[in-house]
Design a protein around this motif. Sequence first.
Motif, PDB file in Angstrom:
ATOM      1  N   ILE A   1       0.862  -1.175   0.000  1.00  0.00           N
ATOM      2  CA  ILE A   1       0.000   0.000   0.000  1.00  0.00           C
ATOM      3  C   ILE A   1       0.899   1.226   0.000  1.00  0.00           C
ATOM      4  O   ILE A   1       1.692   1.435   0.927  1.00  0.00           O
ATOM      5  N   ASN A   2       0.841   2.031  -1.026  1.00  0.00           N
ATOM      6  CA  ASN A   2       1.656   3.240  -1.128  1.00  0.00           C
ATOM      7  C   ASN A   2       0.894   4.418  -0.542  1.00  0.00           C
ATOM      8  O   ASN A   2      -0.168   4.791  -1.037  1.00  0.00           O
ATOM      9  N   PHE A   3       1.481   5.025   0.494  1.00  0.00           N
ATOM     10  CA  PHE A   3       0.809   6.136   1.161  1.00  0.00           C
ATOM     11  C   PHE A   3       1.797   7.294   1.288  1.00  0.00           C
ATOM     12  O   PHE A   3       2.928   7.120   1.747  1.00  0.00           O
ATOM     13  N   PRO A   4       1.414   8.512   0.896  1.00  0.00           N
ATOM     14  CA  PRO A   4       2.348   9.643   0.927  1.00  0.00           C
ATOM     15  C   PRO A   4       2.668  10.078   2.354  1.00  0.00           C
ATOM     16  O   PRO A   4       1.812  10.034   3.235  1.00  0.00           O
ATOM     17  N   GLU A   5       3.921  10.496   2.533  1.00  0.00           N
ATOM     18  CA  GLU A   5       4.297  11.028   3.836  1.00  0.00           C
ATOM     19  C   GLU A   5       3.694  12.423   4.021  1.00  0.00           C
ATOM     20  O   GLU A   5       3.315  13.095   3.054  1.00  0.00           O
ATOM     21  N   ASN A   6       3.622  12.826   5.292  1.00  0.00           N
ATOM     22  CA  ASN A   6       3.211  14.192   5.655  1.00  0.00           C
ATOM     23  C   ASN A   6       1.806  14.563   5.152  1.00  0.00           C
ATOM     24  O   ASN A   6       1.533  15.734   4.832  1.00  0.00           O
ATOM     25  N   ASP A   7       0.931  13.582   5.032  1.00  0.00           N
ATOM     26  CA  ASP A   7      -0.450  13.875   4.645  1.00  0.00           C
ATOM     27  C   ASP A   7      -1.105  14.747   5.726  1.00  0.00           C
ATOM     28  O   ASP A   7      -0.868  14.556   6.927  1.00  0.00           O
ATOM     29  N   ARG A   8      -1.939  15.684   5.319  1.00  0.00           N
ATOM     30  CA  ARG A   8      -2.500  16.661   6.246  1.00  0.00           C
ATOM     31  C   ARG A   8      -3.861  16.251   6.835  1.00  0.00           C
ATOM     32  O   ARG A   8      -4.460  16.998   7.606  1.00  0.00           O
ATOM     33  N   GLY A   9      -4.324  15.058   6.497  1.00  0.00           N
ATOM     34  CA  GLY A   9      -5.561  14.588   7.107  1.00  0.00           C
ATOM     35  C   GLY A   9      -6.805  15.057   6.373  1.00  0.00           C
ATOM     36  O   GLY A   9      -6.746  15.407   5.187  1.00  0.00           O
ATOM     37  N   PRO A  10      -7.978  15.072   7.021  1.00  0.00           N
ATOM     38  CA  PRO A  10      -8.134  14.774   8.463  1.00  0.00           C
ATOM     39  C   PRO A  10      -7.944  13.292   8.780  1.00  0.00           C
ATOM     40  O   PRO A  10      -8.047  12.451   7.897  1.00  0.00           O
ATOM     41  N   PHE A  11      -7.646  13.026  10.014  1.00  0.00           N
ATOM     42  CA  PHE A  11      -7.389  11.662  10.478  1.00  0.00           C
ATOM     43  C   PHE A  11      -8.500  11.232  11.447  1.00  0.00           C
ATOM     44  O   PHE A  11      -9.083  12.073  12.143  1.00  0.00           O
ATOM     45  N   PRO A  12      -8.750   9.924  11.532  1.00  0.00           N
ATOM     46  CA  PRO A  12      -8.105   8.838  10.765  1.00  0.00           C
ATOM     47  C   PRO A  12      -8.515   8.879   9.307  1.00  0.00           C
ATOM     48  O   PRO A  12      -9.591   9.347   8.958  1.00  0.00           O
ATOM     49  N   LYS A  13      -7.673   8.320   8.480  1.00  0.00           N
ATOM     50  CA  LYS A  13      -7.875   8.375   7.041  1.00  0.00           C
ATOM     51  C   LYS A  13      -7.806   6.951   6.505  1.00  0.00           C
ATOM     52  O   LYS A  13      -6.898   6.188   6.840  1.00  0.00           O
ATOM     53  N   ASN A  14      -8.832   6.638   5.653  1.00  0.00           N
ATOM     54  CA  ASN A  14      -8.843   5.271   5.157  1.00  0.00           C
ATOM     55  C   ASN A  14      -7.791   5.062   4.093  1.00  0.00           C
ATOM     56  O   ASN A  14      -7.439   5.964   3.331  1.00  0.00           O
ATOM     57  N   MET A  15      -7.257   3.812   4.042  1.00  0.00           N
ATOM     58  CA  MET A  15      -6.177   3.470   3.118  1.00  0.00           C
ATOM     59  C   MET A  15      -6.601   2.365   2.146  1.00  0.00           C
ATOM     60  O   MET A  15      -6.383   2.484   0.938  1.00  0.00           O
TER      61      MET A  15
END
Length: 625
Positions: A90-104
């Motif tokens: 699963i490729n997920f970008p660093e420093n994502d700004r949300g909002p969290f939690p965020k589905n992957m």
Amino acid sequence: MEGSVDHVFQYSFSFKSQGWALGRISETLQSGNGFDYPLTGGEETEEGFGHEDAAIVSQPKYPASLPVLKFPKPLVGLVRRKRDWVIPPINFPENDRGPFPKNMVQIRSNYDKEVKILYSITGPGADLPPVGLFTVDKNSGILYVTQPLDRERQDHYVLVAHAVAVGAGTAEEPMEIIVKVIDMNDNKPVFTLVTFTGTVPEASLPGSEVMQVTATDADEPGSANSDVIYTIINQEPELPSGNMFVINPVTGGIQVNAAGLDREKIPKYTLEIQAADMEGNGLTCFGKSIITVTDSNDIAPQFEKSLNTVSVRENKVNALVVKMPVSDGDEPHSSNWATKYRIVDGDPGGMFTVSTGPSRLEGIITTAKHLDFEKNNYYTLLVTVENEVPFATPLPTSTATVQLNVEDRNDVPVFDPVEKVVSISEHLPVDSDLVLYTAIDPDIMAHKLMYRMDRDPAKWLDINSVTGMIKTKHSLDRESPFVKDGKYRVLILAIEDEIPATGTGTILIELEDVNDNAPTIDDTPLKLCNQDPRLVRLAVTDRDGPGFAEPFRVELLEENNMYCTAQMNETGTVVELTFKAMREQRNFYINLRVTDAGGLNQDHVIHVTMNEDSCMTWGDFCVRS
């Protein structure tokens, strides 16, 4: 296909980070491909988005565009699973700004349409530190990230997904999920030094290496995010041109780009360097490079005067002729600035020497030999000057001319030869001519000379003041204390009659030896014990030289052998007398004749006393009282 994602989906998203835009992505998810995080998804279900403790009401509905990971289907019997079956990361970008939690991504069981399935995850980031970074909805199987990820801190996570059927007691085989943190170029390059310093010799040719600057980037190695491109954006001063240096955009190596570096004009350059990622179009940082131009021998020394006219008196060695100052624009007190000199013409006889003065910017010419006005009264010398090290580039050599006049002086008379050796017999008669010894006046206008004896320690000789003839006035004696090793030394003066000037000559008289000295012995009276006379030894001396002295011979005269015997020792230099014992006291004389190697002899009489009284030791004699 068994073990693969069960559908092909297409999605798009727009994301801005550090000034960069990510566009539409189309992925066909097959075995081994990665799932890219969708920033815009489909509609969520009415149920199933709670956390793991949420109540289960019914089977969840799933977002249509959310990537799905399905557990591998169970195998029947001994059928072997395909070796190329791989769960894509699963490729997920660093420093994502949300909002969290965020589905992957959504995890789905093969039995979710038949029975109620509960989902869970384990591993680092789930139930192991950092705990809670990832969570899963136990009902829907949707995997969430709870906070921003940092690739530079950790570039991937390995999670294990579990699916258990409620009430049925069956479970899927655990599935490994890899979350790969995608670099988003969130780090700009950083120079390893605030200011880089280097040096370059002046007059360096284009292409000459100067120095290297380096910058680092913490983003993913080997990617455009971390590859740094270097650029020179400013040069100060921009003389003699604005591009005196060039930088290798990949290595950061700085080279000379143009000719004209001159320390005497511009001793230092300051370069402003830019380092940028993304092939030079991304994030940037700036550094400074200070380049010092070092001295090269690019300036030839120059004589301050090209012509020097001087006068020097003759007959002086180490006399100063001239001092020749020079100038040099190279770095003071360096080898490029210090000078050395050569006389290249006008001195075939080596009459002069040239040296460097204490200031190192001065040539000093002195006389190496006696100058003789009568032989040469004028010289023209050509002198060159160079530095202690070779020129960096071809340069013309400075020269100077020295015109030298030799001044005449009243030269002293000179005997020829200065020391004359004469061999004569020591029995040369008185008033005999020994030798004619004269001097000459080297001046062009010769003067009249007169002669006199300066040193004649035994007063044996006399000299004619006009002619220089030397005669004997007393008998010569080779054995005289004034004679050393058979040689007698005499000093003669030649004096000019008008201008005071005196020359000195030496006569060394080698006296040939004559056998004119007889051998002698110590004839001190002897006192001996008549009962026990001792061996008596008498040393023999002779003033003559070899051939006329030892070995000596001895003999007793006038029937003296009735008292003793006489013989020479092994070296032939000592007389040995052996006396005979007597009953009564006696006084008598012993007559001895001693002869040298040349046949000259001399008789000696020795008085001997034989005492019959008590004896006592006295030197070599035994005396009775």
